[in-house]
Motif scaffolding. Structure first.
Motif, mmCIF file in Angstrom:
data_model
loop_
_atom_site.group_PDB
_atom_site.id
_atom_site.type_symbol
_atom_site.label_atom_id
_atom_site.label_comp_id
_atom_site.label_asym_id
_atom_site.label_seq_id
_atom_site.Cartn_x
_atom_site.Cartn_y
_atom_site.Cartn_z
ATOM 1 N N PHE A 1 0.826 -1.200 0.000
ATOM 2 C CA PHE A 1 0.000 0.000 0.000
ATOM 3 C C PHE A 1 0.867 1.260 0.000
ATOM 4 O O PHE A 1 1.832 1.332 0.783
ATOM 5 C CB PHE A 1 -0.875 0.056 1.263
ATOM 6 N N PRO B 1 -3.804 1.333 5.405
ATOM 7 C CA PRO B 1 -4.831 1.604 6.427
ATOM 8 C C PRO B 1 -4.441 1.029 7.787
ATOM 9 O O PRO B 1 -5.055 1.350 8.786
ATOM 10 C CB PRO B 1 -6.084 0.932 5.861
ATOM 11 N N ASP B 2 -3.427 0.157 7.809
ATOM 12 C CA ASP B 2 -3.052 -0.396 9.128
ATOM 13 C C ASP B 2 -2.156 0.582 9.886
ATOM 14 O O ASP B 2 -1.704 0.284 10.988
ATOM 15 C CB ASP B 2 -2.381 -1.774 8.970
ATOM 16 N N ARG C 1 1.012 -0.639 11.535
ATOM 17 C CA ARG C 1 0.987 -1.660 12.602
ATOM 18 C C ARG C 1 1.404 -3.038 12.104
ATOM 19 O O ARG C 1 1.358 -4.023 12.830
ATOM 20 C CB ARG C 1 -0.427 -1.720 13.216
ATOM 21 N N LEU D 1 -0.045 -5.014 9.883
ATOM 22 C CA LEU D 1 -1.146 -5.965 9.661
ATOM 23 C C LEU D 1 -1.446 -6.188 8.180
ATOM 24 O O LEU D 1 -2.052 -7.194 7.812
ATOM 25 C CB LEU D 1 -2.411 -5.470 10.377
ATOM 26 N N ALA D 2 -1.047 -5.253 7.321
ATOM 27 C CA ALA D 2 -1.282 -5.462 5.889
ATOM 28 C C ALA D 2 -0.420 -6.644 5.434
ATOM 29 O O ALA D 2 0.672 -6.877 5.940
ATOM 30 C CB ALA D 2 -0.956 -4.207 5.094
ATOM 31 N N ARG D 3 -0.940 -7.395 4.443
ATOM 32 C CA ARG D 3 -0.334 -8.687 4.135
ATOM 33 C C ARG D 3 0.995 -8.629 3.362
ATOM 34 O O ARG D 3 1.591 -9.680 3.132
ATOM 35 C CB ARG D 3 -1.359 -9.564 3.425
ATOM 36 N N LEU E 1 -4.825 -0.089 -7.577
ATOM 37 C CA LEU E 1 -5.072 -1.513 -7.334
ATOM 38 C C LEU E 1 -6.106 -2.076 -8.314
ATOM 39 O O LEU E 1 -6.081 -3.255 -8.661
ATOM 40 C CB LEU E 1 -5.609 -1.718 -5.911
ATOM 41 N N LYS E 2 -7.036 -1.184 -8.706
ATOM 42 C CA LYS E 2 -8.165 -1.677 -9.515
ATOM 43 C C LYS E 2 -7.960 -1.423 -11.022
ATOM 44 O O LYS E 2 -8.856 -1.675 -11.813
ATOM 45 C CB LYS E 2 -9.470 -1.004 -9.049
ATOM 46 N N GLY F 1 -7.362 -7.430 -7.413
ATOM 47 C CA GLY F 1 -7.112 -6.003 -7.148
ATOM 48 C C GLY F 1 -6.602 -5.739 -5.747
ATOM 49 O O GLY F 1 -7.057 -4.806 -5.073
ATOM 50 N N GLN F 2 -5.660 -6.583 -5.293
ATOM 51 C CA GLN F 2 -5.153 -6.436 -3.925
ATOM 52 C C GLN F 2 -3.615 -6.456 -3.918
ATOM 53 O O GLN F 2 -2.982 -6.818 -4.920
ATOM 54 C CB GLN F 2 -5.677 -7.584 -3.060
ATOM 55 N N ILE F 3 -3.058 -6.124 -2.766
ATOM 56 C CA ILE F 3 -1.620 -6.356 -2.511
ATOM 57 C C ILE F 3 -1.516 -7.480 -1.494
ATOM 58 O O ILE F 3 -2.505 -7.775 -0.804
ATOM 59 C CB ILE F 3 -0.915 -5.091 -1.923
ATOM 60 N N PRO F 4 -0.432 -8.228 -1.377
ATOM 61 C CA PRO F 4 0.815 -8.064 -2.134
ATOM 62 C C PRO F 4 0.839 -8.875 -3.425
ATOM 63 O O PRO F 4 0.042 -9.791 -3.611
ATOM 64 C CB PRO F 4 1.840 -8.638 -1.144
ATOM 65 N N GLU G 1 -1.279 -13.886 -3.748
ATOM 66 C CA GLU G 1 -1.629 -14.666 -2.543
ATOM 67 C C GLU G 1 -0.414 -14.751 -1.602
ATOM 68 O O GLU G 1 0.563 -15.448 -1.880
ATOM 69 C CB GLU G 1 -2.106 -16.091 -2.866
ATOM 70 N N SER G 2 -0.498 -14.050 -0.496
ATOM 71 C CA SER G 2 0.661 -13.938 0.413
ATOM 72 C C SER G 2 1.164 -15.312 0.856
ATOM 73 O O SER G 2 2.374 -15.537 0.957
ATOM 74 C CB SER G 2 0.290 -13.081 1.623
ATOM 75 N N ARG H 1 -3.001 -9.823 14.748
ATOM 76 C CA ARG H 1 -4.199 -8.993 14.697
ATOM 77 C C ARG H 1 -4.931 -8.993 16.040
ATOM 78 O O ARG H 1 -5.709 -8.098 16.337
ATOM 79 C CB ARG H 1 -5.129 -9.511 13.607
HETATM 80 N N1 LIG Z 1 -5.695 -13.622 0.195
HETATM 81 C C1 LIG Z 1 -4.939 -12.456 -0.192
HETATM 82 C C2 LIG Z 1 -5.571 -11.248 0.474
HETATM 83 C C3 LIG Z 1 -4.810 -9.984 0.204
HETATM 84 C C4 LIG Z 1 -5.465 -8.813 0.886
HETATM 85 O O1 LIG Z 1 -6.384 -8.966 1.703
HETATM 86 N N2 LIG Z 1 -4.966 -7.607 0.571
HETATM 87 C C5 LIG Z 1 -5.555 -6.426 1.137
HETATM 88 C C6 LIG Z 1 -4.541 -5.727 2.055
HETATM 89 S S1 LIG Z 1 -3.954 -6.798 3.320
HETATM 90 C C7 LIG Z 1 -5.468 -6.910 4.300
HETATM 91 C C8 LIG Z 1 -5.545 -5.815 5.323
HETATM 92 C C9 LIG Z 1 -6.158 -4.596 5.041
HETATM 93 C C10 LIG Z 1 -6.200 -3.601 6.002
HETATM 94 C C11 LIG Z 1 -5.613 -3.835 7.237
HETATM 95 N N3 LIG Z 1 -5.659 -2.824 8.265
HETATM 96 O O2 LIG Z 1 -5.186 -3.093 9.386
HETATM 97 O O3 LIG Z 1 -6.163 -1.721 7.970
HETATM 98 C C12 LIG Z 1 -4.999 -5.045 7.507
HETATM 99 C C13 LIG Z 1 -4.946 -6.026 6.547
HETATM 100 C C14 LIG Z 1 -5.881 -5.460 0.017
HETATM 101 O O4 LIG Z 1 -5.141 -5.322 -0.932
HETATM 102 N N4 LIG Z 1 -7.044 -4.801 0.180
HETATM 103 C C15 LIG Z 1 -7.466 -3.830 -0.814
HETATM 104 C C16 LIG Z 1 -8.734 -4.274 -1.460
HETATM 105 O O5 LIG Z 1 -9.152 -5.428 -1.218
HETATM 106 O O6 LIG Z 1 -9.321 -3.448 -2.201
HETATM 107 C C17 LIG Z 1 -3.465 -12.606 0.239
HETATM 108 O O7 LIG Z 1 -3.248 -13.247 1.290
HETATM 109 O O8 LIG Z 1 -2.569 -12.121 -0.467
#
Ligand SMILES: N[C@@H](CCC(=O)N[C@@H](CSCc1ccc([N+](=O)[O-])cc1)C(=O)NCC(=O)O)C(=O)O
Length: 216
Positions: free
Chosen positions: A8, A12-13, A16, A18-20, A45-46, A57-60, A71-72, A173
């Protein structure tokens, strides 16, 4: 070959860990691998360029030469298989460590993640309190089993492995949740993970991104 992951632009974490992307950073540090980070905005992302790497549409994501992964858990497994330090050498030990990777993501994480999501997205629903109680019951069921298995061992199955890396990442978490007060052995397990130099390097790197974005 250069390794590049996505994270990211402004997590949003709030730093901390928590993001993957944190799990991938940690695995790369445990494996002694240098990596680059491409920071991605929520909007990017999108877009097609990122969706080509991560269809949801996610990280990582993870890029190394002509390999692209998402997929982490799969990325951590790839790092563990390609580089040393995260899976036992013996075949049965490796298989058990991979089973713990799946247990972390398939058995322990779902109620924990759903509980944190419910607290953010479902507060105004009439069934909110009942749902939280139900999720907390599911979490306790998993933590009871996990703490029983761990006992007074340092790690889940002998030496530290990718299974522990993912399990600690999932349990992090709960660090601030009251429920964790009832599981001191799991809190100590998480603290052992956080005390690892590789974890600390990964955490500092992710936090630095958030601090730079906040200062900017
Ligand atoms: N199964 C996938 C899931 C990946 C995933 O959930 N990515 C999230 C970020 S890590 C999950 C996450 C998000 C926020 C917090 N936080 O603490 O704010 C913690 C973890 C993402 O990109 N979200 C954007 C979207 O879906 O549009 C993996 O393990 O790689």
């Amino acid at each position: 070959m250069t390794i590049t992951i996505t994270a990211f632009e402004r997590s949003p974490d709030r730093g901390r860990g928590l993001a993957r992307d944190m799990r991938v950073r940690w695995a790369l540090e445990e494996a002694g691998q240098h990596y680059e980070v491409r920071l991605v905005s929520f909007e990017a992302l999108k877009q097609p360029a990122h969706l080509a790497l991560q269809p949801f549409g996610q990280i990582p994501t993870f890029e190394e030469g002509d390999l692209t992964l998402f997929e982490s858990g799969a990325i951590v497994l790839h790092i563990a298989e390609r580089h040393g330090g995260l899976l036992p050498r013996d075949a049965n030990g490796r298989a058990r460590a991979i089973a713990w990777m799946f247990a972390a993501l398939n058995t322990v994480e779902p109620p924990i993640f759903d509980h944190s999501l419910a607290r953010i997205l479902e507060r105004d629903e009439p069934w909110y309190e009942h749902r939280l109680q139900s999720l907390e019951k599911s979490i306790r069921k998993r933590l009871d089993s996990l703490s029983r298995h761990l006992g007074d061992a340092d790690w889940l199955d002998g030496a530290f492995s990718a299974g522990d890396l993912l399990m600690v990442s999932v349990l992090l978490r709960l660090k601030s949740a009251k429920i964790f007060d009832d599981y001191p052995s799991l809190a100590a397990y998480v603290a052992r993970g956080e005390a690892r130099p590789a974890y600390q390097r990964a955490f500092a790197a992710q936090l630095a991104v958030f601090q730079a974005a906040s200062a900017g």
